[in-house]
Enzyme design. Sequence first.
Site, short mmCIF file in Angstrom:
data_model
loop_
_atom_site.label_atom_id
_atom_site.label_comp_id
_atom_site.label_asym_id
_atom_site.label_seq_id
_atom_site.Cartn_x
_atom_site.Cartn_y
_atom_site.Cartn_z
N ASP A 65 0.83 -1.19 0.00
CA ASP A 65 0.00 0.00 0.00
C ASP A 65 0.87 1.25 0.00
OD1 ASP A 65 -2.75 1.16 0.43
OD2 ASP A 65 -1.79 1.92 2.25
N GLU A 116 0.85 9.02 -7.35
CA GLU A 116 1.57 10.23 -7.75
C GLU A 116 0.68 11.06 -8.67
OE1 GLU A 116 3.70 12.40 -7.63
OE2 GLU A 116 5.32 11.69 -6.35
#
Length: 538
Positions: A199, A265
């Site tokens: 994760d 991101e």
Amino acid sequence: MREWWRDAVIYQIYPRSFQDDNGDGVGDLKGITRRLDYVASLGVDAIWLSPFFTSPDKDMGYDVSDYTSVNALFGTIEDFDALMAKAHDLGLKVIIDQVLSHTSDQHPWFIESRTDKVNPKADWYVWADPQKDGTPPTNWPSVFGGSAWMFDARRRQYYMHNFLVSQPDLNFHNPQVVDALIEAMRFWLKRGVDGFRLDTVNFYVHDKKLRDNPASNWDQFPGNPYEAQTHLFSKTQPENIGVLKRIRTLMNEFDDRMLIGEVGEDGLRQVEVMGEYTSGGDKLHMAYSFAMLSHDHTPDHFRNCISEFLTKAPDGWPCWSFSNHDVQRHVTRWASAPELQNTVARQAINMLISFPGALGLYQGEELGQIETDIEFHELRDLGYIDFWPDNKGRDGCRTPMVWDASETHAGFSTGEPWLPVKAPQITRAVAGQETKPDSILAAYRTALEFRKQRDELRYGDTKFPSVPDPILAVSRSLNGTVLTGVFNLSGDVQIVDLAANTKQIGEAHGSISGTQLTLPAFGFAFFETQRGLSAVEV
């Protein structure tokens, strides 16, 4: 010998919403075990289990308070061992979540760390002094809103939390922290798990100098302040590579295991980081990002995601998926009208099997499941509650699996479910689709079987023939044979000119007249050509 994970289809199971075996309204490990025959019947190769570890459940298990024990809500360690045995008997690999970037504030490590500045675990979390005016050490925001720093009166310092206040971030600059996490992972490897899903894998290491993030380029301030920054220093630091190498060294001690990391991101930077983290054979085996978990449903977007990865990480490896437990279901995201939902669902799996790499499926998507409309009083996901109603959180994609419309709560539980089972979801129950050869469930099984039969889709090189929007064409070539999928990513009819000597193969949602292919809204077709020709005119 080719590793099993390279062309694996991984089926994600969200334990609290898959199958409740004891009637308490929450799914459990015994329930999962009972339904594994169904999972295997889909034609998948592995299951990924979201967290089932001991946790106060402030973030539905992604706030771990004991890395090596099973939350009593889900059962016992013996239940897990039985699940593993059944899965392996069915030929399914088992991948489990590892939430390493942060723990629960109820983890014994944090309870000790916050007592003072000199205890043995004082440096196991990210602590920092206030600025002179008492404000947080940096301008870093939490993903869930507000500052990423919380003041602790006992230490008279701030601790960092990228997510909920109750999820303090571990300090990966301290090698003892990495040692402890590696030992926790070793515990599960010894029990026979085949891999880990890591994760928030790019959140592990923070900038040691605690530099402020710069503002991002926005014209209108976003709904969530987290999106107003470029997260240059709060995540994706160069030192993260060293941590991943240490974890890979652990994996190499065991045969035939794998690591898949979740990369969060901005924009196509996600794909770039995927490449960085999977290249070289000494970090992750695979990575996936949120790049295809967005509302962007254009040919350019899919081409760019895949092309960027193949270009920047030729020795890396991707895993692509359209839905998971963190985002709105893709049928709801992409269907412009309710009557197109089944068509979008059917196209989605056929488009996904045309992509190179491993593939991820989220429970219920094989039913064409749509997002559940959650009312405010039904909310269980507290992370986004402050953003209601613009962001209704993640509960809508986490509602229980529907098995049989004739049973109480569609067969999920005899008790009151932890999230509601509503009529629009019940209409898509497994039992009703099992008897229909034209169901979405049948389409998923057919598509996954087609992928297994065609080595071009599993091993072939990838190219994108030049076709006008809104058409996406994906060509996979192997040993002189080219298999091309052609997909209409719009709600309007589109006509595509085909090359000569093109042979339609597999399932199709369109019609051919001569060398013209007519694709209805969200239609698709696959074609085979020889000698390196493309199926579409270029």
